[in-house]
Design a protein around this motif. Structure first.
Motif, PDB file in Angstrom:
ATOM      1  N   ALA A  17       0.677   3.209   2.280  1.00 34.36           N
ATOM      2  CA  ALA A  17       1.613   2.705   3.297  1.00 34.36           C
ATOM      3  C   ALA A  17       1.502   1.193   3.429  1.00 34.36           C
ATOM      4  O   ALA A  17       2.517   0.491   3.534  1.00 34.36           O
ATOM      5  CB  ALA A  17       1.318   3.382   4.637  1.00 34.36           C
ATOM      6  N   LEU A  18       0.260   0.669   3.406  1.00 32.65           N
ATOM      7  CA  LEU A  18       0.075  -0.776   3.505  1.00 32.65           C
ATOM      8  C   LEU A  18       0.736  -1.495   2.329  1.00 32.65           C
ATOM      9  O   LEU A  18       1.295  -2.592   2.494  1.00 32.65           O
ATOM     10  CB  LEU A  18      -1.411  -1.123   3.549  1.00 32.65           C
ATOM     11  N   ALA A  19       0.678  -0.875   1.159  1.00 29.06           N
ATOM     12  CA  ALA A  19       1.311  -1.488  -0.014  1.00 29.06           C
ATOM     13  C   ALA A  19       2.823  -1.584   0.153  1.00 29.06           C
ATOM     14  O   ALA A  19       3.473  -2.449  -0.449  1.00 29.06           O
ATOM     15  CB  ALA A  19       0.960  -0.694  -1.269  1.00 29.06           C
ATOM     16  N   GLN A  20       3.394  -0.710   0.967  1.00 34.08           N
ATOM     17  CA  GLN A  20       4.843  -0.709   1.198  1.00 34.08           C
ATOM     18  C   GLN A  20       5.234  -1.485   2.458  1.00 34.08           C
ATOM     19  O   GLN A  20       6.373  -1.413   2.900  1.00 34.08           O
ATOM     20  CB  GLN A  20       5.343   0.739   1.331  1.00 34.08           C
ATOM     21  N   THR A  21       4.281  -2.232   3.021  1.00 39.59           N
ATOM     22  CA  THR A  21       4.540  -2.925   4.285  1.00 39.59           C
ATOM     23  C   THR A  21       5.769  -3.828   4.249  1.00 39.59           C
ATOM     24  O   THR A  21       6.593  -3.780   5.174  1.00 39.59           O
ATOM     25  CB  THR A  21       3.298  -3.730   4.721  1.00 39.59           C
ATOM     26  N   PRO A  22       5.958  -4.689   3.227  1.00 42.77           N
ATOM     27  CA  PRO A  22       7.151  -5.555   3.245  1.00 42.77           C
ATOM     28  C   PRO A  22       8.453  -4.780   3.329  1.00 42.77           C
ATOM     29  O   PRO A  22       9.347  -5.139   4.108  1.00 42.77           O
ATOM     30  CB  PRO A  22       7.033  -6.331   1.921  1.00 42.77           C
TER      31      PRO A  22
END
Length: 586
Positions: A17-22
């Motif tokens: 999920a953090l990797a998809q933050t943007p």
């Protein structure tokens, strides 16, 4: 779509999920809700509905109780002695007008969308999820900090009332740093008792508030009467030391009056909590405008009379800046020293009522923030028996009590007010934007350009007022800034048509009144000290971190589960019939 709570189901899921933050920020940060969604789908996340048991007189009582705390017993002296002199009466009238204009903006939203979210909901349907979360987080933190400060103030005023030193009520712990080393058990007990009251019932909370507010007003009227009786009219124009202090009703001119208004305006903060009661009002269309505006008007009259009473009682250069009313009677040899004890009793009642209203407000803000999923939905739950947001009330009550237990009043007072004034500024912007822009059908840039330009001009005016040396150049620059602002307003008024009209109640003289509110809130923000801005920057940065690490992912999951929708550029049609049924419900 992802499964329930997928972003937090495991460490691997969270890292993904953090990797998809943007991408998630782009999708969720600017997403707006609608009035209908706030009143139906979002409200359904709380389970049972809050009981619609409040009428206009309850709201007036909450408004008066929330505003007339102990602050007026302090701010009046500072504003009179340091800035306005006897014209502090005019300062209170100007500050009251500012509060009334700002309350109009709150009222339009509260009537159109009678939910418990207050400013958070208003900004969420206007500027989107991130702007709402940032302002809402600061506002809740301001509530908690100021409530802790007020609770510790109760101990001091109670000691004054019964003639016992504050030091005897508190336990000093040598190992703790200064400012955090005095344990205040009384403050904790007051907060916890009020928490139990607001968890039990909003209706009973209103009754308690009405009784305490009535007693408090009796003490205020007593102070006013005694001040006019014992005072002398010459004190309105003659200082005790005319050699070192200017004479006249306006000893420091217009600048002193407006600087005094900036000081005393903080005594009016509290009416915004009334808007969080909108979901529990029987007839929002009728009751909310009367409750919000009526309470501001009544409080303005009381404050002006108190200021006049104090100015009649003493020359302005003899007024005590910390405890003006109590000090005026303390130590007198003519048998009136007991009045200072009476003032302590009255201030104690005022503290309890302002604390009660503020804690009701902070719980309802937290409840609706929970409905949006940017904080855990656990906070949104409404208890089926009490019809109150018990989880949010209990959590914030305990949090407030813990801060009040250790933290000194002066430390806390440096941390409050700026967030509230910032929210007032944002709501005034939001009411203009909502009138002139419909997402997906109206070009927002003319309105956004006006709001940004007007804000910039207001900041320039404020900086000139605050920092430019006195003289003709300053007057010319102030006049030019004001002329530019008025020209902007008139051009916007003539060239940009309103995209929607309020169905029930709207701010009059649009866009003039909310624009004046924007200017006044910017002007008042400049009166706050450096630590206030440090606090605002710190908590805003903390809110951004929380939003990026948790809130955006939680709301993204909620969208995937169907609890939230993405409204970020398409046309939204609100079911008018269902809306009318909700808002007119009796």
């Amino acid at each position: 779509m992802e499964s329930s709570h997928s972003s937090f189901s495991s460490l691997r899921a969270y890292l993904l999920a953090l990797a998809q933050t943007p991408a998630r920020l782009k999708r969720r940060a600017g997403s707006v809700s609608t009035s209908f969604d706030e009143m139906s789908r979002a409200r359904a996340r709380s389970g049972p509905e809050m009981s619609r048991s409040l009428r206009w007189y309850d709201l007036v009582g909450f408004g008066i109780g929330g505003m007339v705390g102990a602050g007026v017993f302090v701010t009046t002296g500072r504003a009179s002695r340091l800035e306005a002199g006897p014209a502090v009466v005019v300062s209170y009238a100007i500050a009251g007008l500012c509060a009334l204009l700002s309350s109009f903006c709150y009222t339009e939203f509260a009537v159109d969308m009678p939910v418990a979210g207050g400013a958070f909901s208003y900004l969420r349907v206007t500027f989107g999820e991130f702007a709402a979360f940032l302002t809402g987080a600061n506002l809740v933190m301001d509530y908690v900090m100021s409530n802790a400060a007020v609770a510790r103030g109760f101990t001091a005023y109670l000691g004054t009332a019964i003639g016992v030193s504050t030091a005897k009520w508190r336990i000093t712990v040598a190992g703790l740093p200064h400012g955090f080393n005095e344990i205040d058990i009384v403050a904790v007990l007051v907060v916890l008792i009020i928490t139990l009251v607001i968890c039990y019932s909003t209706r009973e909370s209103s009754v308690v508030n009405m009784v305490l507010t009535a007693l408090h007003i009796m003490f205020i009227v007593f102070v006013i009467v005694v001040g006019f009786w014992k005072g002398e009219w010459r004190n309105f124009t003659e200082p005790a030391d005319p050699t070192n202090h200017p004479s006249g009703f306006f000893p420091n001119g217009a600048s002193g009056v407006f600087n005094g208004a900036a000081m005393v305006y903080l005594s009016y903060i509290g009416y915004d909590a009334v808007s969080t009661m909108a979901e529990e009002v029987r007839n929002p269309v009728k009751d909310i405008p009367i409750g919000v505006s009526g309470s501001v008007i009544i409080v303005t009259v009381l404050y002006c009379l108190m200021a006049a009473s104090m100015s009649k009682l003493l020359p302005y250069d003899m007024i005590d800046t910390e405890a003006p009313f109590s000090a005026a009677f303390r130590g007198k040899s003519d048998g009136w020293e007991w009045v200072s004890n009476v003032i302590g009793v009255g201030a104690s009642f005022g503290i309890v009522t302002s604390l009660l209203v503020a804690m009701l407000g902070q719980a309802r803000y937290m409840c609706v923030i929970g409905r949006s999923s940017v904080v855990p939905p656990w906070f949104a739950r409404v208890h089926p028996k009490t019809s109150t947001p018990v989880n949010a009330s209990a959590f914030l009550g305990i949090f407030t009590a813990l801060i009040a237990l250790f933290t000194d009043l002066n430390v806390l007072l440096n941390l409050v007010s700026i967030g509230t004034l910032f929210v007032f500024y944002m709501v005034a912007n939001a009411v203009i934007y909502r009138r002139y822009v419909i997402v997906g059908t109206t070009n927002p840039w003319p309105t956004l350009s006006f709001l940004c330009s007007f804000t910039f001009t207001s900041i320039i005016f404020t900086l000139i007022w605050k920092f430019a040396p006195p003289g003709n150049p300053k007057s010319v620059m102030l006049g030019a800034s004001a002329l530019i602002a008025v020209a902007m307003l008139q051009i916007f008024y003539c060239m940009v048509p309103q995209a929607r009209k309020p169905e029930f109640w709207g701010v009059p003289l649009m866009p003039w009144i909310p624009s004046i509110s924007i200017f006044l809130n910017i002007f008042l923000l400049a009166s706050l000290d450096g630590p206030s801005y440090v606090r605002f920057g710190f908590f805003s940065a903390l809110a951004v971190i929380v939003y990026v690490l948790y809130s955006v992912h939680a709301s993204f999951d909620a969208e995937g589960e169907g609890f939230l929708s993405l409204k970020n550029g398409e046309i939204h049609m609100e079911p008018a019939g269902e809306y009318r049924d909700n808002s007119m419900k009796v």
